[in-house]
Write a protein that holds these residues in place. Structure first.
Motif, mmCIF file in Angstrom:
data_model
loop_
_atom_site.group_PDB
_atom_site.id
_atom_site.type_symbol
_atom_site.label_atom_id
_atom_site.label_comp_id
_atom_site.label_asym_id
_atom_site.label_seq_id
_atom_site.Cartn_x
_atom_site.Cartn_y
_atom_site.Cartn_z
ATOM 1 N N VAL A 1 0.831 -1.203 0.000
ATOM 2 C CA VAL A 1 0.000 0.000 0.000
ATOM 3 C C VAL A 1 0.866 1.254 0.000
ATOM 4 O O VAL A 1 0.619 2.198 -0.765
ATOM 5 N N TYR A 2 1.878 1.304 0.834
ATOM 6 C CA TYR A 2 2.762 2.474 0.866
ATOM 7 C C TYR A 2 3.476 2.649 -0.475
ATOM 8 O O TYR A 2 3.662 3.783 -0.939
ATOM 9 N N SER A 3 3.893 1.544 -1.081
ATOM 10 C CA SER A 3 4.568 1.642 -2.383
ATOM 11 C C SER A 3 3.646 2.234 -3.434
ATOM 12 O O SER A 3 4.080 2.987 -4.310
ATOM 13 N N LYS A 4 2.377 1.911 -3.344
ATOM 14 C CA LYS A 4 1.401 2.450 -4.290
ATOM 15 C C LYS A 4 1.241 3.956 -4.127
ATOM 16 O O LYS A 4 1.069 4.690 -5.115
ATOM 17 N N HIS A 5 1.329 4.441 -2.906
ATOM 18 C CA HIS A 5 1.072 5.849 -2.646
ATOM 19 C C HIS A 5 2.345 6.696 -2.560
ATOM 20 O O HIS A 5 2.248 7.929 -2.522
ATOM 21 N N THR A 6 3.515 6.071 -2.518
ATOM 22 C CA THR A 6 4.755 6.853 -2.427
ATOM 23 C C THR A 6 5.727 6.390 -3.510
ATOM 24 O O THR A 6 5.586 6.742 -4.667
ATOM 25 N N ARG B 1 -6.820 15.188 0.764
ATOM 26 C CA ARG B 1 -6.993 14.199 -0.303
ATOM 27 C C ARG B 1 -8.457 14.018 -0.696
ATOM 28 O O ARG B 1 -8.797 13.994 -1.874
ATOM 29 N N GLU B 2 -9.319 13.883 0.289
ATOM 30 C CA GLU B 2 -10.709 13.524 0.011
ATOM 31 C C GLU B 2 -11.602 14.729 -0.273
ATOM 32 O O GLU B 2 -12.586 14.614 -1.012
ATOM 33 N N THR B 3 -11.283 15.890 0.308
ATOM 34 C CA THR B 3 -12.227 17.005 0.291
ATOM 35 C C THR B 3 -11.712 18.225 -0.463
ATOM 36 O O THR B 3 -12.461 18.852 -1.203
ATOM 37 N N GLU C 1 -7.160 12.241 -7.196
ATOM 38 C CA GLU C 1 -6.257 12.203 -8.343
ATOM 39 C C GLU C 1 -5.139 13.230 -8.195
ATOM 40 O O GLU C 1 -3.952 12.909 -8.347
ATOM 41 N N LEU C 2 -5.497 14.490 -7.894
ATOM 42 C CA LEU C 2 -4.484 15.531 -7.757
ATOM 43 C C LEU C 2 -3.608 15.288 -6.542
ATOM 44 O O LEU C 2 -2.377 15.430 -6.599
ATOM 45 N N PHE C 3 -4.220 14.914 -5.419
ATOM 46 C CA PHE C 3 -3.430 14.690 -4.212
ATOM 47 C C PHE C 3 -2.455 13.541 -4.399
ATOM 48 O O PHE C 3 -1.271 13.665 -4.074
ATOM 49 N N ASP C 4 -2.929 12.414 -4.897
ATOM 50 C CA ASP C 4 -2.076 11.230 -5.000
ATOM 51 C C ASP C 4 -0.872 11.489 -5.898
ATOM 52 O O ASP C 4 0.240 11.045 -5.605
ATOM 53 N N TYR C 5 -1.094 12.207 -6.992
ATOM 54 C CA TYR C 5 0.019 12.510 -7.892
ATOM 55 C C TYR C 5 1.050 13.383 -7.178
ATOM 56 O O TYR C 5 2.265 13.115 -7.228
ATOM 57 N N ALA D 1 2.898 20.381 -7.968
ATOM 58 C CA ALA D 1 2.503 19.225 -8.768
ATOM 59 C C ALA D 1 1.006 19.126 -8.996
ATOM 60 O O ALA D 1 0.555 18.237 -9.718
ATOM 61 N N SER D 2 0.237 20.043 -8.399
ATOM 62 C CA SER D 2 -1.219 19.943 -8.517
ATOM 63 C C SER D 2 -1.890 21.189 -9.080
ATOM 64 O O SER D 2 -3.058 21.133 -9.478
ATOM 65 N N ALA D 3 -1.193 22.325 -9.080
ATOM 66 C CA ALA D 3 -1.790 23.605 -9.481
ATOM 67 C C ALA D 3 -2.948 23.988 -8.568
ATOM 68 O O ALA D 3 -3.918 24.606 -8.996
ATOM 69 N N VAL D 4 -2.853 23.624 -7.300
ATOM 70 C CA VAL D 4 -3.848 24.023 -6.313
ATOM 71 C C VAL D 4 -3.142 24.908 -5.282
ATOM 72 O O VAL D 4 -2.148 24.493 -4.681
ATOM 73 N N ASP D 5 -3.648 26.121 -5.097
ATOM 74 C CA ASP D 5 -3.092 27.034 -4.102
ATOM 75 C C ASP D 5 -3.562 26.573 -2.725
ATOM 76 O O ASP D 5 -4.743 26.627 -2.408
ATOM 77 N N LEU D 6 -2.623 26.122 -1.913
ATOM 78 C CA LEU D 6 -2.968 25.541 -0.609
ATOM 79 C C LEU D 6 -2.424 26.341 0.563
ATOM 80 O O LEU D 6 -2.478 25.864 1.701
ATOM 81 N N ASP D 7 -1.925 27.547 0.316
ATOM 82 C CA ASP D 7 -1.345 28.305 1.413
ATOM 83 C C ASP D 7 -2.362 28.534 2.527
ATOM 84 O O ASP D 7 -2.017 28.503 3.716
ATOM 85 N N TRP D 8 -3.616 28.768 2.157
ATOM 86 C CA TRP D 8 -4.647 28.948 3.180
ATOM 87 C C TRP D 8 -4.801 27.695 4.022
ATOM 88 O O TRP D 8 -5.057 27.775 5.228
ATOM 89 N N PHE D 9 -4.623 26.512 3.417
ATOM 90 C CA PHE D 9 -4.779 25.254 4.142
ATOM 91 C C PHE D 9 -3.610 25.042 5.101
ATOM 92 O O PHE D 9 -3.804 24.695 6.272
#
Length: 785
Positions: free
Chosen positions: A380-385, A525-527, A532-536, A562-570
């Motif tokens: 499982v870890y190999s799949k996600h990392t 990841r979920e919300t 797709e974007l998170f995992d990549y 790697a995602s083109a999502v601005d996450l500074d607020w997060f």
């Protein structure tokens, strides 16, 4: 109970307002008290280190990135008679930095057990009416001489070098500056008395089994280890006080481990002389295990029990080698079962050995689950990392929970009759997944645990949650689901600290360093990002920083890059702040355009009559009060007889002409196709998050709608949003799947839901003890497994 009221169509493009309810809240300004915006969505700026030639603004290693290297050749003996480690090492240290070094720093972590250790002085302590002897001994201290004794420090030719020991750190003075690109050979001899891990606590030590007179040795932090010298902080020589774990240097190890001849040894890396230390039968089983799909007992339970009855006087030396690892640990005892199997599928390009070592008391659980849990974790870890690159992964039962490259120490013991509780079973599987998972964070993605605990514990707990959920769809995960962090996040602010806090300064270590960052990543990841974007992006972070030393900035930047999502607020809210999530649905208003004059006038008449029909009017009529305009008709004029709600022909013709000029799409606005709902939300908690709504319609159907967190960017305290629906709404719920960690669900629904608080008249408590079966044991009551 508040019910929905539907308005009939009306005549002109007119929004007819019906207020359902309204809850007033006070705005809570954050960061900048002079504004209600421009705070939580600002870029992190100076909160992150500046990018440079070593670490880029994208989060990747820079074109001049460097890190040091330390290679070890170690001879070590475990003295089973005196519970002592005796060691000699040769370290080849390579200075890959651009800086000349005048001295080297080494970790002496075993000094945390010294009688005068700092950690025994700066933590609070107290007495209670009932104390155990073990608790009291912690105040008194042991009578053994604990801590490392340095016997020799010399260069490669044997010439003594001056050194200074400051608690858990040792500075070695170099005869000349170690220039960039140069190597230095360092020799150190040492010894120390092994601590009783069950009494002294700590990661390594021994456990004594009085029933058979044997010891289980888990030898960790046992050799003088090179400290990290990095581009972002220079020497990491912060003292080890027992909590903040380790920052280590990658290198190759060759370790010769001398133990009693009847001991079994498991260690980081691969054993190079099994033919010399195993019996012919055990060696045959080992070869079978290398091809097996099911765990094969290399050392059987019966062989372990037989060894427990004797005491070998002869010694054997086990030779282990490990490539490109940051540390080395081992287990040795005569009371070990050892099973192994090959992980043949699920790890691209690699087929490592999954293995377990455990005593008889753990056999009912470990024989069934441990090695397969190791294999599952690697897949499982190999799949996600990244694909697990090492040749082996080991789980050792030691009533413990701690990790090292390729080997970890866990818990999970059955009752004496071989049964166990469900809590023990799942606790054991979880700790195996967690500790094996640490091979990825921080053993490969090599963050500084002393500085940022969450970068290994939090990330690993997140991946542990992924592995648990892929083990069993009904797995009772304790950390990861958003709603399970609520009790922590709703605590008073004086009991909280940001995730970005040094480990020694954290009040509630588990929730802060493990659970909250794991929850944050799961929400991300979920919300927030989607799988797709998170995992990549997460895989890209692991790929970029495998076998390197990342910082939080490298992770934050890579996830965005790697995602083109601005996450500074997060990051700002979840990692740098302590605000909780509490989004309140304060107000729901219903609008509907009216499509004909008759309905409009009828509704207007109804509203007019409701307006004038006061309690005083009703009681005056009932009392027969003589009204002046009725007693004296001369007071009546046109308006006493006028029908204010009558529709004259000119009004009717004008509306018809207007209506016929509309397009079919525009006419739908008048024909009752759409229902408009205006919702008002307030950010009571302070932590901005997406708004997730579940709409329930009059026909019984439901719909989930997601509003990005950016809705709060112009007003971080309250927002209003209009929704057009083609069906009548009967209820609205905020965060229906409990995915944002909202701390107060009582203000999440319209109409308001009132859930009774339930209580139990009697509940028997049973505090789990690490390593032993605990809690209710239905297996035992039913007569076995």
């Amino acid at each position: 109970m508040i019910t929905m009221h539907t308005l009939k169509p009306g005549p002109v493009l007119l929004l007819y307002l019906l207020t359902i309810f309204s809850f007033q809240t006070q705005a809570q300004l954050q960061n900048n008290p002079g504004a209600n915006h421009g705070n939580k969505f600002e870029q992190l700026g100076t909160l992150l280190s500046d990018p440079n030639v070593y670490r880029t603004a994208s989060g990747a290693p820079g074109h001049q990135y460097w890190q040091q290297r330390a290679d070890y050749v170690i001879d070590v003996e475990v003295d089973d008679e005196n519970q002592r480690v005796i060691g000699s090492e040769t370290i080849t240290y390579t200075n890959n930095s651009p800086d000349p070094l005048h001295y080297l720093w080494l970790n002496l972590d075993e000094n945390e057990h010294k009688a005068d250790a700092e950690s025994k002085k700066f933590d609070e302590s107290s007495l209670s009416e009932q104390m155990t002897t073990r608790q009291l001994r912690q105040f008194i201290g042991g009578n053994r001489d604990l801590g490392i004794h340095i016997l020799k420090v010399a260069d490669g030719s044997g010439k003594p070098l001056p050194y200074t020991i400051n608690y858990t750190m040792m500075r070695v003075e170099l005869p000349a500056a170690l220039k960039p690109g140069a190597k230095f050979v360092l020799q150190v001899d040492w010894q120390y008395n092994i601590s009783d891990r069950m009494e002294e606590n700590g990661r390594g030590g021994y456990e004594y089994f009085a029933e058979d007179g044997n010891y289980l040795y888990t030898i960790t932090q046992w050799y003088p280890r090179m400290a990290v010298y990095s581009d972002f902080q220079g020497w990491q020589n912060k003292q080890f006080t027992g909590r903040g774990e380790f920052a280590q240097v990658f290198g190759d190890f060759k370790v010769n481990i001398t133990v009693p001849a009847d001991h079994i040894v498991g260690a980081t890396g691969e054993c190079r002389n099994y033919a010399n230390v195993l019996t012919p039968t055990q060696l045959t089983r080992w070869k079978q295990a290398q091809q097996a799909d099911e765990p094969v007992e290399v050392v059987t339970l019966e062989e372990a029990r037989q060894a427990m009855q004797g005491r070998a006087t002869a010694k054997k030396t086990w030779i282990y080698e490990a490539k490109n690892v940051r540390d080395f640990a081992f287990v040795t005892s005569r009371r070990l079962v050892w099973d192994a199997m090959r992980v043949k599928q699920g790890i691209e390009g690699y087929t490592p050995m999954a293995m377990s070592y455990y005593g008889p008391e753990a056999y009912p659980l470990y024989r069934r689950y441990s090695t397969k849990a190791v294999a599952h974790t690697l897949r499982v870890y190999s799949k996600h990392t990244i694909p697990y690159p090492y040749p082996v992964a080991i789980s050792v039962e030691a009533a413990n929970g701690m990790e090292y490259p390729m080997i970890c120490f866990n818990y999970g013991r059955a009752d004496t009759d071989g049964t166990y509780s469900e809590a023990t079973k799942y606790g054991m599987i979880s700790v195996i997944i967690h500790e094996v998972g640490h091979n990825f964070f921080p053993m490969i993605v090599n963050s500084d645990e002393r500085q940022w605990t969450w970068m290994d514990e939090g990330m690993n707990t997140f991946c542990q949650y992924l592995a648990e959920q892929e083990w069993d769809k009904d797995y009772p995960s304790r950390r990861g689901p958003a709603h399970k962090i609520v009790d922590y996040m709703k605590l008073p602010k004086d009991q909280l600290e940001p995730i970005m806090t040094n480990s020694e300064n954290i009040v509630q270590f588990g929730p802060n360093a493990y659970a909250k960052p794991a929850t944050a990543l799961n929400i991300l990841r979920e919300t927030v990002m989607g799988r797709e974007l998170f995992d990549y992006a997460f895989k890209e972070y692991a790929r970029r920083w495998a076998f390197k030393h990342p910082t939080p900035a490298d992770f934050f930047r890579t996830m965005e890059d790697a995602s083109a999502v601005d996450l500074d607020w997060f990051w700002r809210g979840w990692f740098f702040g302590t605000d909780p999530v509490d989004i309140s649905l304060d107000d729901v208003q219903y609008f509907q355009p009216l499509g004909n004059l008759e309905t409009l006038q009828g509704d207007a008449k109804e509203a007019y009559e409701q307006d004038i029909n006061t309690v005083a009017r009703q009681r005056n009529i009932e009392a027969g009060i003589p009204f002046a305009v009725e007693a004296d008709t001369s007071l009546q004029d046109f308006y006493n007889k006028w029908d204010r709600f009558a529709i004259d022909p000119e009004q009717q013709a004008a509306f018809r002409q207007y209506y016929e000029s509309l397009t079919p799409e525009e006419k739908e606005l008048y024909d009752g196709k759409y229902h408009f709902y205006q919702l008002k939300f307030s950010n009571k908690g302070g932590l901005v998050m997406p708004i997730i709504l579940e709409w329930t319609y009059a026909d019984g159907s439901t719909e989930i709608e997601r509003i990005p967190a950016y809705i709060w960017r112009k007003n971080e305290n309250e927002v209003t949003k209009v929704f057009a629906k083609t069906k009548e709404v009967t209820s609205v719920v905020v965060d229906p799947l409990r995915e944002t960690a909202d701390i107060d669900e009582s203000n999440n629904a319209w109409p308001r839901r009132h859930t009774p608080t339930r209580f139990e008249l009697f509940k028997q408590g049973n505090t789990p003890v690490r390593g032993a079966s605990s809690g209710p044991n239905p297996m035992q009551r039913s007569g076995g497994g």
